[in-house]
Design a protein around this motif. Structure first.
Motif, mmCIF file in Angstrom:
data_model
loop_
_atom_site.group_PDB
_atom_site.id
_atom_site.type_symbol
_atom_site.label_atom_id
_atom_site.label_comp_id
_atom_site.label_asym_id
_atom_site.label_seq_id
_atom_site.Cartn_x
_atom_site.Cartn_y
_atom_site.Cartn_z
ATOM 1 N N ILE A 1 34.306 5.834 -21.187
ATOM 2 C CA ILE A 1 34.254 6.248 -19.778
ATOM 3 C C ILE A 1 34.830 7.645 -19.554
ATOM 4 O O ILE A 1 34.787 8.163 -18.440
ATOM 5 N N GLY A 2 35.383 8.238 -20.619
ATOM 6 C CA GLY A 2 36.141 9.483 -20.491
ATOM 7 C C GLY A 2 35.393 10.620 -19.810
ATOM 8 O O GLY A 2 35.910 11.258 -18.895
ATOM 9 N N GLU A 3 34.163 10.843 -20.241
ATOM 10 C CA GLU A 3 33.432 11.991 -19.737
ATOM 11 C C GLU A 3 33.184 11.884 -18.231
ATOM 12 O O GLU A 3 33.475 12.807 -17.469
ATOM 13 N N GLU A 4 32.659 10.732 -17.821
ATOM 14 C CA GLU A 4 32.374 10.526 -16.394
ATOM 15 C C GLU A 4 33.653 10.572 -15.569
ATOM 16 O O GLU A 4 33.678 11.103 -14.463
ATOM 17 N N PHE A 5 34.705 9.990 -16.132
ATOM 18 C CA PHE A 5 35.961 9.932 -15.385
ATOM 19 C C PHE A 5 36.540 11.342 -15.205
ATOM 20 O O PHE A 5 37.045 11.690 -14.148
#
Ligand code: UTP
Length: 311
Positions: free
Chosen positions: A290-294
């Motif tokens: 989820i890192g990129e979107e977050f």
């Protein structure tokens, strides 16, 4: 007495490496009410992983598999979390969730975990005292169950164990904190002997910024030797009416060598609301799934906040 008998060398005391870890997790978690009314704060998740699972992982990564968790009233879910859940496993298998099934099994196979209940919540010193029988005369690591220590390489516990292996004295992990935050922690007064190492001369639990002898705060990780138990026995109730491990260590450092080691890494105190939120954000940004979107969300939010602040 004949001279030969006098001169014969005695048996050198055997050096025992650190092979056991103690995780105190019995505290009330008052700072995180109402979430901790029926739920242990050590089970608060960072995204999807309970805090105490990070702590157990740190122990395992340090090469220790014998763990004693100090629990108490309302802490049953900690035991359940590290136990097998047959119904869940069956359901995951039936629904084709092989990855999740493996993950659940791995959690219950992480280590050899023992439990003991602290009967009264009278402080960390008292909680650690419950491990006396289990550690059975050996040195042991202590990791606070509500504190994650994030390290770029070797875990904080392993850093302390490696230190102990060389110096063979109890050692506490410390980190630099801003002076206005010292009243949250135990703080040391020490004589620096190299870039990371201090001989502890005194310790104060939760000092005011004016009282604090340094800005080196105890970081929730320790390697202790069994002599600590004698000092805990003699420790009266201190700050907050609790038997503080800092007070026991204070007595110890006046009679025995105690080191502080400024570890390489960052402490996350999950029992404190603001740190919990900051840690959750930091961990989420670094997550593969989820890192990129977050991160994009955080940047958008920051932009909106900046605009609001300047309008
Ligand atoms: P804290 O110092 O954060 O205390 O404990 P606490 O009582 O849990 O929290 P607050 O202040 O009420 O919010 C540090 C670690 O030591 C354990 C806690 O569970 C936590 O993991 N602890 C503390 C015990 O096991 N027993 C105690 O009596 C106190």
């Amino acid at each position: 007495m004949n001279d030969a008998a006098v001169l014969r060398p005695g048996k050198l005391p055997e050096f025992l490496p650190v092979a056991k870890a103690v995780i105190p997790a019995a505290g009330l978690g008052t700072r995180f009410l109402p979430a901790t009314k029926v739920q242990p704060k050590e089970m608060l998740p960072i995204i999807d992983t309970p805090t105490i699972q990070f702590v157990v992982q740190e122990v395992v990564d340090a090469g220790i598999t014998d763990i004693l968790i100090i629990t108490g009233k309302g802490k049953r879910s900690i035991e359940d979390h590290f136990d097998r859940s047959w119904e869940l496993e069956e359901a995951l298998a039936k629904n084709g969730h092989a990855d999740l099934l493996q993950q659940m099994r791995d959690i219950s196979n992480m280590a050899n975990i023992h439990y003991i209940r602290q009967k009264e919540f009278v402080g960390l010193g008292d909680a650690i005292y419950y491990s006396k029988q289990h550690v059975a005369g050996e040195p042991f690591a202590v990791l606070l169950g509500d504190t994650i220590v994030d390290t770029p390489g070797v875990t904080a516990t392993r850093q302390l164990m490696d230190f102990y292996q060389v110096w063979r004295c109890p050692v506490i992990a410390v980190e630099e904190v801003p002076r206005d935050k010292v009243s949250r922690y135990g703080v040391i007064q020490g004589k620096q002997i190299d870039d990371r190492t201090y001989i502890v001369e005194d310790l104060i639990e939760k000092p005011t910024p004016e009282e604090a002898p340094s800005t080196l705060a105890i970081g929730g990780r320790y390697v202790l030797t069994p002599s600590i138990f004698e000092f805990i026995e003699r420790t009266p109730k201190g700050k907050g009416g609790e038997i503080q491990i800092t007070d026991a260590l204070r007595m110890l450092c006046k009679q025995e060598r105690l080191y502080a080691y400024r570890f390489d890494g960052k402490r996350h105190d999950i029992g404190n609301r603001l740190d919990y939120m900051k840690s959750s954000v930091e961990f989420a940004i670094r997550r593969k799934d989820i890192g990129e979107e977050f991160r994009e969300f955080i940047l958008e939010l920051a932009e909106t906040l900046r605009k609001e602040a300047s309008s």
